[in-house]
Enzyme design. Structure first.
Site, PDB file in Angstrom:
ATOM      1  N   GLY A   1       0.862  -1.195   0.000  1.00 18.47           N
ATOM      2  CA  GLY A   1       0.000   0.000   0.000  1.00 18.47           C
ATOM      3  C   GLY A   1       0.888   1.232   0.000  1.00 18.47           C
ATOM      4  N   ALA A   2       2.029   1.120  -0.702  1.00 16.35           N
ATOM      5  CA  ALA A   2       3.053   2.167  -0.610  1.00 16.35           C
ATOM      6  C   ALA A   2       2.664   3.466  -1.306  1.00 16.35           C
ATOM      7  CB  ALA A   2       4.361   1.642  -1.191  1.00 16.35           C
TER       8      ALA A   2
ATOM      9  N   ASP B   1      -2.461   6.678   1.213  1.00 18.43           N
ATOM     10  CA  ASP B   1      -2.510   7.824   2.111  1.00 18.43           C
ATOM     11  C   ASP B   1      -1.691   7.614   3.396  1.00 18.43           C
ATOM     12  OD1 ASP B   1      -3.900  10.273   2.853  1.00 18.43           O
ATOM     13  OD2 ASP B   1      -4.830   9.019   4.389  1.00 18.43           O
TER      14      ASP B   1
ATOM     15  N   ASP C   1      -1.845   0.047  16.965  1.00 13.71           N
ATOM     16  CA  ASP C   1      -2.784   1.096  17.349  1.00 13.71           C
ATOM     17  C   ASP C   1      -1.910   2.288  17.683  1.00 13.71           C
ATOM     18  OD1 ASP C   1      -4.374   2.912  18.757  1.00 13.71           O
ATOM     19  OD2 ASP C   1      -5.751   1.320  19.344  1.00 13.71           O
ATOM     20  N   HIS C   2      -1.874   3.261  16.774  1.00 10.24           N
ATOM     21  CA  HIS C   2      -0.866   4.309  16.953  1.00 10.24           C
ATOM     22  C   HIS C   2      -1.094   5.155  18.209  1.00 10.24           C
ATOM     23  CE1 HIS C   2      -3.864   6.895  14.969  1.00 10.24           C
ATOM     24  NE2 HIS C   2      -3.196   7.929  15.436  1.00 10.24           N
TER      25      HIS C   2
ATOM     26  N   LYS D   1       1.591   7.226  21.563  1.00 14.00           N
ATOM     27  CA  LYS D   1       1.600   8.628  22.000  1.00 14.00           C
ATOM     28  C   LYS D   1       2.204   8.700  23.402  1.00 14.00           C
ATOM     29  CE  LYS D   1      -2.368   9.959  19.199  1.00 14.00           C
ATOM     30  NZ  LYS D   1      -1.772  10.759  18.148  1.00 14.00           N
TER      31      LYS D   1
ATOM     32  N   GLU E   1     -11.936  15.631  16.946  1.00 13.07           N
ATOM     33  CA  GLU E   1     -11.174  16.041  15.758  1.00 13.07           C
ATOM     34  C   GLU E   1     -11.901  17.186  15.070  1.00 13.07           C
ATOM     35  OE1 GLU E   1      -9.044  12.773  13.577  1.00 13.07           O
ATOM     36  OE2 GLU E   1     -10.936  11.799  14.082  1.00 13.07           O
TER      37      GLU E   1
ATOM     38  N   HIS F   1      -8.534   2.900  19.533  1.00 14.24           N
ATOM     39  CA  HIS F   1      -7.885   3.962  20.295  1.00 14.24           C
ATOM     40  C   HIS F   1      -8.536   4.222  21.665  1.00 14.24           C
ATOM     41  CE1 HIS F   1      -6.163   4.370  16.448  1.00 14.24           C
ATOM     42  NE2 HIS F   1      -6.961   5.277  15.944  1.00 14.24           N
TER      43      HIS F   1
ATOM     44  N   LYS G   1     -15.875  13.696  14.504  1.00 14.57           N
ATOM     45  CA  LYS G   1     -15.172  14.472  13.476  1.00 14.57           C
ATOM     46  C   LYS G   1     -15.878  15.808  13.294  1.00 14.57           C
ATOM     47  CE  LYS G   1     -12.819  10.865  11.010  1.00 14.57           C
ATOM     48  NZ  LYS G   1     -11.457  11.147  11.445  1.00 14.57           N
TER      49      LYS G   1
ATOM     50  N   LYS H   1      -9.380  20.152  17.662  1.00 10.49           N
ATOM     51  CA  LYS H   1      -8.778  18.824  17.821  1.00 10.49           C
ATOM     52  C   LYS H   1      -8.202  18.747  19.226  1.00 10.49           C
ATOM     53  CE  LYS H   1      -5.070  15.884  15.960  1.00 10.49           C
ATOM     54  NZ  LYS H   1      -5.698  14.650  15.508  1.00 10.49           N
TER      55      LYS H   1
HETATM   56  C1  BG6 Z   1      -7.089   7.005  12.738  1.00 10.02           C
HETATM   57  C2  BG6 Z   1      -8.490   7.144  12.225  1.00 10.02           C
HETATM   58  O1  BG6 Z   1      -6.878   5.736  13.268  1.00 10.02           O
HETATM   59  O2  BG6 Z   1      -6.859   7.970  13.753  1.00 10.02           O
HETATM   60  C3  BG6 Z   1      -8.731   8.544  11.695  1.00 10.02           C
HETATM   61  O3  BG6 Z   1      -8.699   6.212  11.184  1.00 10.02           O
HETATM   62  C4  BG6 Z   1      -8.382   9.562  12.751  1.00 10.02           C
HETATM   63  O4  BG6 Z   1     -10.074   8.706  11.285  1.00 10.02           O
HETATM   64  C5  BG6 Z   1      -6.998   9.306  13.312  1.00 10.02           C
HETATM   65  O5  BG6 Z   1      -8.436  10.838  12.141  1.00 10.02           O
HETATM   66  C6  BG6 Z   1      -6.717  10.199  14.498  1.00 10.02           C
HETATM   67  O6  BG6 Z   1      -5.391  10.064  14.875  1.00 10.02           O
HETATM   68  P1  BG6 Z   1      -4.623  11.249  15.580  1.00 10.02           P
HETATM   69  O7  BG6 Z   1      -3.302  10.678  15.948  1.00 10.02           O
HETATM   70  O8  BG6 Z   1      -4.535  12.357  14.575  1.00 10.02           O
HETATM   71  O9  BG6 Z   1      -5.466  11.636  16.752  1.00 10.02           O
END
Ligand code: BG6
Length: 520
Positions: free
Chosen positions: A40-41, A44, A206-207, A211, A245, A269, A369, A374
């Site tokens: 998926g390089a 987005d 899970d990013h 954080k 957001e 998240h 959203k 944010k």
């Molecule tokens: C992603 C979602 O996992 O996290 C997005 O798919 C969301 O919809 C994003 O905008 C939010 O991440 P962050 O780090 O910008 O809060």
């Protein structure tokens, strides 16, 4: 009375100074030689998150010289085309350094593939050749940044081509969310994954766990004596977790129409942040033990009574409005969204963790959203004082204390409490003790993606989602999703104006419990 009502004296913010770091100098960890293959390089995620993270890690000399990236996608292009595409994306990052980029880009390669067919021979050949050249010791990190529909095919092909085998080096797979669409599809995906990889090779990302302030929850709770004794139902009235957001769906209608906010933000998240807030201390800070404790929280989540869903859940969708002084269109006007779409872009959910520590303490979770700004934060609101001793002296009731963990945009820890207002008259002042998390720190600042990428390369799974945790999170959410999407008691999708704090019904969810949301 809740904290939203109290009169915080905006002038009375007490700054907190930093003392020297404890113990040994806190050194960075450096990943071993390895390569990363991104499926998926041209997408987005690669452009917005992965490539900027890899570029910064290289520029900051955290990644070793023996490191290279293979991009793979359906788009027809060669190595140089890929480098140009990535440069355009990375140029957007703060302090872009053309020289550092040039060096880094020499380590980028690209191969076109067709996900539906077994066309990985070209990738295998390239890996053999470049591994020799870069001396990466056959350590391979495969990253799935494609639409989820391509996951199974890629995983099967990696398995059948022997690319999941470990021997001379390690082979790991990073799987982005959404990990399935509900419990059943997640289990189906799980079967394919575990047929081809061992659980210890799988990194469900899970990013949010990357954080700093999310990780800091554990340090605050378990490296201090003062918080833990009051971190329970005896002293805590309720907890709020907000991930707000201001942006909309940013051209991701194809994905978002299938997902909606509950899958996009809650299954992963928000529930993960909740797990850090509610977990018990493990006996030692070690990946599996920390993950055990997070999983136990999911196991203790009280199932929502679907027959009374509207008592716990509010969903909404943004209508046209204004965000940050600019006109914003409504969700259904976004390109690719069905004109009669009922997909929620906002949700507020009240949940309980049924255990000794948290019994009957509500956790109010909220995300949406196109809200006014944010910000992500956790508010721990304490109970009021047991006896209003100042009732004869003070006009107003004394509001409760609150502990606020701001995750974004600025990372800070805040404690809200009362002091005496200086002067002859006895008056209270509601003040904020404020610690900006980065204050006094001069080292390298890592973004969430940088942090989790390093951990995959180091083989540290603490910040990744384990199979049982993923299934329990889906198990909790799937009945809610089914009822909210198709059930006879399906709640209304309330419209809210872009640029607001969400639908009015979300306020009512707390108001009927005598509480209010805490915003920025
Ligand atoms: C992603 C979602 O996992 O996290 C997005 O798919 C969301 O919809 C994003 O905008 C939010 O991440 P962050 O780090 O910008 O809060």
């Amino acid at each position: 009375m809740d904290i939203g009502d109290s009169n915080l004296d905006s002038e009375a913010t007490i700054k907190v100074g930093t003392v020297a770091p404890t113990g040994e100098p806190c050194e960075e960890l450096y990943p071993p030689p390895c390569c990363m293959v991104i499926f998926g390089a041209s997408g987005d995620l690669t452009r917005r998150k992965l490539m900027p993270a890899l570029y910064r890690l290289t520029k900051d000399k955290i990644l070793p010289d023996n490191f290279f990236v293979v991009g793979a996608a359906r788009t027809e292009m060669d190595d140089n085309g890929f480098r140009r595409m990535m440069e355009d994306a990375v140029k957007e990052v703060k302090n872009f350094d053309a020289k550092a980029w040039k060096e880094f880009s020499k380590r980028l390669f690209y191969r076109k593939i067709d996900y539906s067919k077994d066309t990985f021979e070209n990738i295998k050949k390239l890996l053999d050749e470049k591994e020799e050249q870069f001396g990466t010791g056959r350590n391979r990190l495969f990253y799935l940044a494609t639409p989820p529909s391509a996951y199974s095919g890629i995983i099967e092909t990696l398995g059948s081509r022997g690319l999941s085998e470990e021997g001379e080096g390690w082979s790991r797979i990073v799987i982005e969310k959404p990990y399935g669409h509900d419990l059943e599809s997640a289990k189906r995906l799980e079967e394919v994954v575990l047929k081809n990889f061992d659980e210890q090779q799988v990194y469900r990302i899970d990013h949010y766990l990357g954080k700093e302030t999310v990780q800091n929850i554990m340090m605050l709770r378990f490296a201090n004596l003062i918080f833990e004794p009051i971190w329970n139902r005896r002293y805590i009235d309720h907890v709020q977790i907000t991930v707000a957001e201001s942006m909309g769906i940013e051209g991701r209608a194809g994905y978002y129409e299938q997902a909606g906010v509950l899958r996009d933000m809650f299954q992963n998240h928000i529930l993960q942040v909740l797990a850090f807030i509610a977990m018990e201390p493990p006996s030692i800070y070690e990946s599996e033990l920390v993950r055990d404790e997070r999983v136990k929280v999911f196991r203790a989540l009280r199932p929502i009574d679907i027959n009374k869903l509207s008592e716990s859940l509010v969903i909404g969708q943004y209508a046209a409005g204004e965000v940050g002084g600019k006109a914003a269109q409504g969700y259904i006007e976004e390109e690719g969204v069905a004109k009669d779409s009922m997909v929620p872009t906002f949700a507020a959910l009240k949940v309980f963790v049924d255990n000794w520590r948290w019994q009957d303490v509500p956790f109010y979770l909220r995300s949406g959203k196109r809200l006014s700004e944010k910000f992500s934060q956790v508010t721990i609101q304490f109970k009021g004082v047991p006896h209003q001793m100042f009732r004869e002296t003070l006009a107003a009731e004394i509001g409760p204390n609150a502990f606020i963990l701001r995750i974004q945009p600025d990372e800070r820890v805040q404690l809200r409490f009362h002091t005496k207002n200086p002067g002859s008259k006895v008056c209270l002042r509601d003040v904020l003790m404020d610690f900006p998390y980065m204050q006094g720190y001069t080292g390298i600042e890592l973004s969430d993606y940088e942090r989790v990428l390093i951990d995959c390369m180091l083989g540290d799974k603490m910040l990744f989602v384990r199979r049982d945790g993923m299934e329990l999170a889906w198990g909790f959410l799937t009945p809610i999703l089914k009822a909210a999407e198709r059930g006879p008691l399906r709640p209304e999708v309330d419209l809210y104006k872009a640029g607001s704090y969400g639908p009015f019904e979300a306020d009512k969810l707390l108001q009927k419990d005598g509480r209010r949301w805490v915003n920025l």
